[in-house]
Structure formats: structure tokens, C-alpha cells
Design a protein around this motif. Structure first.
Motif, PDB file in Angstrom:
ATOM      1  N   SER A 184      -2.979 -29.414 -46.594  1.00  0.00           N
ATOM      2  CA  SER A 184      -4.264 -30.029 -46.962  1.00  0.00           C
ATOM      3  C   SER A 184      -5.397 -29.200 -46.372  1.00  0.00           C
ATOM      4  O   SER A 184      -5.180 -28.387 -45.454  1.00  0.00           O
ATOM      5  CB  SER A 184      -4.362 -31.466 -46.428  1.00  0.00           C
ATOM      6  N   GLY A 185      -6.602 -29.465 -46.875  1.00  0.00           N
ATOM      7  CA  GLY A 185      -7.771 -28.798 -46.329  1.00  0.00           C
ATOM      8  C   GLY A 185      -8.023 -29.252 -44.897  1.00  0.00           C
ATOM      9  O   GLY A 185      -8.440 -28.461 -44.046  1.00  0.00           O
ATOM     10  N   PHE A 186      -7.763 -30.515 -44.638  1.00  0.00           N
ATOM     11  CA  PHE A 186      -7.958 -31.043 -43.287  1.00  0.00           C
ATOM     12  C   PHE A 186      -7.070 -30.264 -42.310  1.00  0.00           C
ATOM     13  O   PHE A 186      -7.524 -29.796 -41.258  1.00  0.00           O
ATOM     14  CB  PHE A 186      -7.619 -32.545 -43.261  1.00  0.00           C
TER      15      PHE A 186
ATOM     16  N   ASN B  52      -8.290 -26.558 -41.782  1.00  0.00           N
ATOM     17  CA  ASN B  52      -9.443 -26.430 -40.889  1.00  0.00           C
ATOM     18  C   ASN B  52      -9.058 -26.663 -39.434  1.00  0.00           C
ATOM     19  O   ASN B  52      -9.506 -25.948 -38.530  1.00  0.00           O
ATOM     20  CB  ASN B  52     -10.543 -27.413 -41.316  1.00  0.00           C
TER      21      ASN B  52
ATOM     22  N   HIS C 200     -17.940 -30.775 -42.670  1.00  0.00           N
ATOM     23  CA  HIS C 200     -16.949 -31.831 -42.904  1.00  0.00           C
ATOM     24  C   HIS C 200     -16.276 -32.274 -41.600  1.00  0.00           C
ATOM     25  O   HIS C 200     -16.108 -31.489 -40.674  1.00  0.00           O
ATOM     26  CB  HIS C 200     -15.890 -31.284 -43.872  1.00  0.00           C
TER      27      HIS C 200
ATOM     28  N   SER D 262     -13.298 -32.673 -40.796  1.00  0.00           N
ATOM     29  CA  SER D 262     -12.131 -31.884 -40.371  1.00  0.00           C
ATOM     30  C   SER D 262     -12.563 -30.676 -39.540  1.00  0.00           C
ATOM     31  O   SER D 262     -11.842 -30.253 -38.630  1.00  0.00           O
ATOM     32  CB  SER D 262     -11.325 -31.415 -41.586  1.00  0.00           C
TER      33      SER D 262
ATOM     34  N   GLU E 299     -20.030 -24.750 -44.841  1.00  0.00           N
ATOM     35  CA  GLU E 299     -19.363 -25.027 -46.120  1.00  0.00           C
ATOM     36  C   GLU E 299     -20.063 -24.246 -47.231  1.00  0.00           C
ATOM     37  O   GLU E 299     -21.221 -23.856 -47.079  1.00  0.00           O
ATOM     38  CB  GLU E 299     -19.434 -26.528 -46.434  1.00  0.00           C
TER      39      GLU E 299
ATOM     40  N   SER F 166     -20.099 -31.472 -48.963  1.00  0.00           N
ATOM     41  CA  SER F 166     -19.330 -32.523 -49.638  1.00  0.00           C
ATOM     42  C   SER F 166     -20.132 -33.784 -49.928  1.00  0.00           C
ATOM     43  O   SER F 166     -19.882 -34.449 -50.937  1.00  0.00           O
ATOM     44  CB  SER F 166     -18.104 -32.885 -48.810  1.00  0.00           C
TER      45      SER F 166
ATOM     46  N   ASP G 269     -15.813 -23.067 -45.486  1.00  0.00           N
ATOM     47  CA  ASP G 269     -14.958 -24.020 -46.187  1.00  0.00           C
ATOM     48  C   ASP G 269     -15.589 -24.243 -47.560  1.00  0.00           C
ATOM     49  O   ASP G 269     -16.652 -24.845 -47.671  1.00  0.00           O
ATOM     50  CB  ASP G 269     -14.908 -25.320 -45.367  1.00  0.00           C
TER      51      ASP G 269
ATOM     52  N   ALA H 218     -14.386 -25.969 -50.158  1.00  0.00           N
ATOM     53  CA  ALA H 218     -13.614 -27.014 -50.853  1.00  0.00           C
ATOM     54  C   ALA H 218     -14.259 -27.411 -52.178  1.00  0.00           C
ATOM     55  O   ALA H 218     -13.572 -27.610 -53.182  1.00  0.00           O
ATOM     56  CB  ALA H 218     -13.475 -28.240 -49.945  1.00  0.00           C
ATOM     57  N   HIS H 219     -15.592 -27.523 -52.183  1.00  0.00           N
ATOM     58  CA  HIS H 219     -16.273 -28.047 -53.376  1.00  0.00           C
ATOM     59  C   HIS H 219     -16.859 -26.958 -54.273  1.00  0.00           C
ATOM     60  O   HIS H 219     -17.461 -27.269 -55.296  1.00  0.00           O
ATOM     61  CB  HIS H 219     -17.366 -29.036 -52.956  1.00  0.00           C
TER      62      HIS H 219
ATOM     63  N   THR I   5      -9.649 -25.369 -51.008  1.00  0.00           N
ATOM     64  CA  THR I   5      -8.750 -26.521 -51.077  1.00  0.00           C
ATOM     65  C   THR I   5      -8.406 -26.813 -52.540  1.00  0.00           C
ATOM     66  O   THR I   5      -9.119 -26.419 -53.459  1.00  0.00           O
ATOM     67  CB  THR I   5      -9.351 -27.783 -50.418  1.00  0.00           C
TER      68      THR I   5
ATOM     69  N   LYS J  23      -9.690 -30.628 -55.226  1.00  0.00           N
ATOM     70  CA  LYS J  23     -10.917 -30.833 -56.001  1.00  0.00           C
ATOM     71  C   LYS J  23     -10.746 -30.145 -57.364  1.00  0.00           C
ATOM     72  O   LYS J  23     -10.025 -30.649 -58.204  1.00  0.00           O
ATOM     73  CB  LYS J  23     -12.125 -30.298 -55.231  1.00  0.00           C
TER      74      LYS J  23
ATOM     75  N   GLY K 280      -3.659 -29.719 -51.265  1.00  0.00           N
ATOM     76  CA  GLY K 280      -3.267 -28.540 -50.512  1.00  0.00           C
ATOM     77  C   GLY K 280      -4.471 -27.646 -50.271  1.00  0.00           C
ATOM     78  O   GLY K 280      -5.596 -27.978 -50.674  1.00  0.00           O
TER      79      GLY K 280
HETATM   80  C1  LIG Z   1     -15.640 -29.729 -47.229  1.00  0.00           C
HETATM   81  C2  LIG Z   1     -14.270 -30.316 -47.124  1.00  0.00           C
HETATM   82  N1  LIG Z   1     -13.336 -29.672 -46.406  1.00  0.00           N
HETATM   83  C3  LIG Z   1     -12.103 -30.159 -46.275  1.00  0.00           C
HETATM   84  C4  LIG Z   1     -11.737 -31.333 -46.877  1.00  0.00           C
HETATM   85  C5  LIG Z   1     -10.364 -31.841 -46.677  1.00  0.00           C
HETATM   86  O1  LIG Z   1      -9.545 -31.322 -47.677  1.00  0.00           O
HETATM   87  P1  LIG Z   1      -8.219 -32.095 -48.074  1.00  0.00           P
HETATM   88  O2  LIG Z   1      -8.624 -33.269 -48.891  1.00  0.00           O
HETATM   89  O3  LIG Z   1      -7.438 -31.077 -48.827  1.00  0.00           O
HETATM   90  O4  LIG Z   1      -7.554 -32.493 -46.793  1.00  0.00           O
HETATM   91  C6  LIG Z   1     -12.674 -32.037 -47.653  1.00  0.00           C
HETATM   92  C7  LIG Z   1     -12.394 -33.299 -48.345  1.00  0.00           C
HETATM   93  O5  LIG Z   1     -11.441 -33.750 -48.697  1.00  0.00           O
HETATM   94  C8  LIG Z   1     -13.966 -31.515 -47.774  1.00  0.00           C
HETATM   95  O6  LIG Z   1     -14.900 -32.161 -48.480  1.00  0.00           O
END
Ligand SMILES: Cc1ncc(COP(=O)(O)O)c(C=O)c1O
Length: 385
Positions: free
Chosen positions: A107-109, A112, A133, A135, A175, A179, A204, A206-207, A233, A236, A242
Motif C-alpha cells: 500500500s501507499g501507507f 511511505n 498525508h 502516512s 505530495e 489529497s 508522494d 498518489a493523486h 500508489t 487511485k 498497492g
Molecule cells: C497522498 C497519499 N499518500 C498515500 C496514501 C495511502 O495510499 P494507500 O491507500 O495505497 O495506502 C494516500 C491515500 O490513500 C494518499 O492520499
């Protein structure tokens, strides 16, 4: 105070502040429609920005992978869980984004947390955008390094914090697309501030990945910046879940030794890695480009149509369009009224966002059609604030 008293008090405080979080079991939560308790809603809450969670090629790839490889990886990537499907995906990501290596995370969490925990030592300093975020900020808070937060998207404040003497190394964290606000970081300015002090940059995205930049390569490519550490990530725009960390050969070798989330955790199923390859192929294709164009059209239509609403529209040009309401209870009531009119929206309240900035976090996706956006606007214009 006993454990039980402490827990009871914390939960009671959340309820009193109208900030009690509850989860809703759904029959369908990603894609154009959301199904809840037998009712169908237009879904303005998911991060499935390109609608790939429902893409037939991606679904077929996952099914095919499950039939060929089974449904689980069977272990950590350091034991038996690293499959050829993982390696292929890592190679494709590294090639696409212009890095030596990509390392997959569950996961992204986790990605990070792993990166910051593996890198930052007691003598180091992490300088993070204050709206990063949870995380990222949690990992930085838990690490032995000093944590400094710079004002949101303020390159000058960042430069001032970086200029203070430090014994060890500095890591700048931000980021690509934020988010909860949907705005973009000024990455060139942030990267220049980092470079001026020999700090490393971690972005990061992710978005942003899959959605912005040429070919969907994300915020860094769009702004001509190559951070030492790029986190992408898959929950999204990729439509799955993942994450991957993009980095140099040496840094990847280091993480394989020291990133505990990689070492002590079951690897993602190979079937998922196969589905992610299919999602990447769509993102890189004409189909992906058309989806990005549809999404851009929805964003433009929404922003044009939202002029004159009772709630302030932010400057966001991304798929994330927050409507800042302020008060928690008002935000919850507004979300309820929108749901009653067929639009599923989510109230985001502190501590997820700063106190006094409770909001509806509206998300637009390529799975919507023009009618969905028009309906949302009509419902919002019916609100007096
Ligand atoms: C900027 C950002 N980083 C990391 C995450 C975490 O990623 P994941 O959902 O894959 O754990 C999120 C949200 O879910 C996010 O918005």
C-alpha cells in the motif's frame, strides 16, 4: 486512567465534536455508481479517477493471473513471494517513469512508512509540507529524526527551514497533488530548495500518477522534476491497490536490506501485479488518454458550473474539488442532503483536515458522464449554505 477509561473518553470526545467516524458497508463503492442499502447513487467520493477499477482488460488480467498463479503470493518477497509478475511490473514502472528501479509495496501507507523509517536517523531532519498525508507525517513523527513542517506549498519557508544547521542529512517531503485540497505542489521550487542544501526530495504522487502529465506520468514529469524518491500508489488512477517507490539502483538495494515493510510482510498477489500491468497498459494507451481528456472536461464543466455556489470553490484544477464548509455538523448535514438527492459525497472533518475546514471532498472521474456532473451542480445550486 485505565485503558478502558482512556478509550471511552477518546471516543466520547469524537462524538461530541461531531467527528465520530463510521464505515458504511457498500455493495459497490468504486466507479460511476455507488450502491448502498439497495439504492444507487452517483459516486462523487471515490479515487478511481480513470474508472479503471471496472475496466474489462484489468479485470480479465486479474482473473487470468489468479487462475495461473493462485490468489496469494505465499510469502514475503524475500522468501517465496516475489514472482516474475512483480519483476515485470517493477521494470515497466521504472522504464515508464525514468528510474533505475521500482520496488512494490502492499500500500501507499506502507511505502511511505517504510521509506522514512529506513532512511531517517537521529541526526537527520525531515522537512515536510504541513498538509502532507497522514502516512508521511506519522512516519516522520515516529522516526528519530527531527521533523519540521513548512507552510503549505511555500518554497521560501521550506528554504528557511533547510538553511538551519543540521548534523546529518535532510529529506524534503511533499505530495504531487494534495489529497484533501486537490492543489499541486510547486515541485520545481521545492526541488530547487532541496538541491541548494543537498537535501533529498521525496514526492508522494498518489493523486497525480496516471492522471496528470504526458502519458499520465504524473506531477513530477509534468513539472520537469526528478525527485530522489518518487512514491506512486495504485489505489487511485490505477483502480486497484498497492504502491511503488521509484529510486536509483543503490537506493533500491538499500531498501531491500532495510525497509522492514518489504521484508516482514506478505508480497502482493502475483495476480494483482498482473492486473496492475494491464492497468498501466491502459494508462499508457489511447484509451487512457481519452479517459484523461474526459476527466479534464468534467473538471472544467464542474468549475464553470460551480460559480456562485453558497460554498467556496478552491483553486484546485484536479479531480479533487473540495467545497469548504467549515463546521463539522453543517458539513455532515450537507452530505446527507446531497445523498438524499442521489449524489454520494463524503464529509471530511478534522483531524483529517485542519480544524474549522470541514469539507465535502468531491471527486470527479472519467467514469462519470456529463449528466452526472450536471446533476451534481443542480443539487449544489439548490443549497443555500
Ligand atoms: C497522498 C497519499 N499518500 C498515500 C496514501 C495511502 O495510499 P494507500 O491507500 O495505497 O495506502 C494516500 C491515500 O490513500 C494518499 O492520499
Amino acid at each position: 486512567m485505565s485503558w478502558q477509561q482512556r478509550i471511552d473518553r477518546a471516543v466520547a470526545e469524537r462524538r461530541e465534536a461531531q467527528a465520530f467516524r463510521q464505515r458504511q458497508p457498500l455493495a459497490q463503492g468504486a466507479g460511476r455508481w455507488l450502491m448502498c442499502e439497495g439504492r444507487r447513487y452517483r459516486n462523487f467520493s471515490s479515487n478511481d479517477y480513470l474508472g479503471l477499477s471496472q475496466h474489462p482488460q484489468v479485470i480479465r488480467a486479474w482473473q487470468d493471473g489468479a487462475e495461473r498463479y493462485g490468489v496469494g503470493s505465499g510469502g514475503s518477497a524475500h522468501v517465496t513471494g516475489y514472482h516474475q509478475a512483480h519483476l515485470r511490473l517493477e521494470e515497466q514502472l521504472a522504464d515508464w517513469l525514468g528510474y533505475d528501479r521500482a520496488l512494490l509495496f502492499i500500500s501507499g501507507f506502507a511505502a511511505n512508512q517504510a521509506v522514512i523509517a529506513a532512511l531517517a536517523g537521529r541526526e537527520d531532519r525531515i522537512v515536510a509540507d504541513r498538509l502532507s498525508h497522514a502516512s508521511l507525517l506519522e512516519a516522520a513523527t515516529l522516526s528519530p529524526a527531527q521533523l519540521r513542517r513548512f507552510q503549505h506549498n511555500d518554497g521560501q519557508h521550506l528554504a528557511r527551514l533547510l538553511a538551519a544547521p543540521v548534523e546529518g542529512q535532510q529529506l524534503v517531503v511533499t505530495e504531487g497533488v494534495f489529497s484533501m485540497d486537490g492543489d499541486s505542489a510547486p515541485l520545481a521550487e521545492v526541488a530547487a530548495a532541496a538541491r541548494a542544501t543537498d537535501a533529498w526530495l521525496m514526492v508522494d504522487d498518489a493523486h497525480g500518477i496516471g492522471v496528470v502529465g504526458e502519458n499520465g506520468r504524473g506531477s513530477c514529469s509534468q513539472q520537469g522534476v526528478k525527485p530522489e524518491l518518487l512514491v506512486v500508489t495504485f489505489g487511485k488512477a490505477f483502480g486497484l491497490s498497492g504502491a511503488a517507490v521509484l529510486c536509483s539502483q543503490a537506493v533500491a538495494d538499500y531498501f531491500i536490506q532495510f525497509a522492514r515493510h518489504l521484508i516482514y510482510s506478505t508480497a502482493m498477489p502475483p495476480a494483482q501485479a498482473q492486473a496492475l500491468q494491464a492497468a498501466l497498459a491502459v494508462i499508457q494507451s489511447d484509451d487512457g488518454q481519452q479517459r484523461r481528456e474526459i476527466l479534464a472536461q468534467h473538471i472544467a464543466d464542474f468549475r464553470r458550473g460551480a460559480q456562485g455556489l453558497a460554498y467556496a470553490l478552491s483553486g484546485s484544477q484536479s479531480a479533487i474539488q473540495p467545497l469548504i464548509v467549515g463546521d463539522n455538523a453543517d458539513t455532515l448535514r450537507l452530505a446527507e442532503r446531497l445523498r438524499a438527492q442521489g449524489c454520494w459525497v463524503t464529509a471530511i472533518r478534522p483531524p483529517t483536515v485542519p480544524a474549522g475546514t470541514a469539507r465535502l471532498r468531491l471527486t470527479l472521474t472519467a467514469a462519470h458522464d456529463a449528466q452526472d456532473v450536471a446533476h451534481l451542480l443542480e443539487v449544489l445550486h439548490g443549497e443555500r449554505g
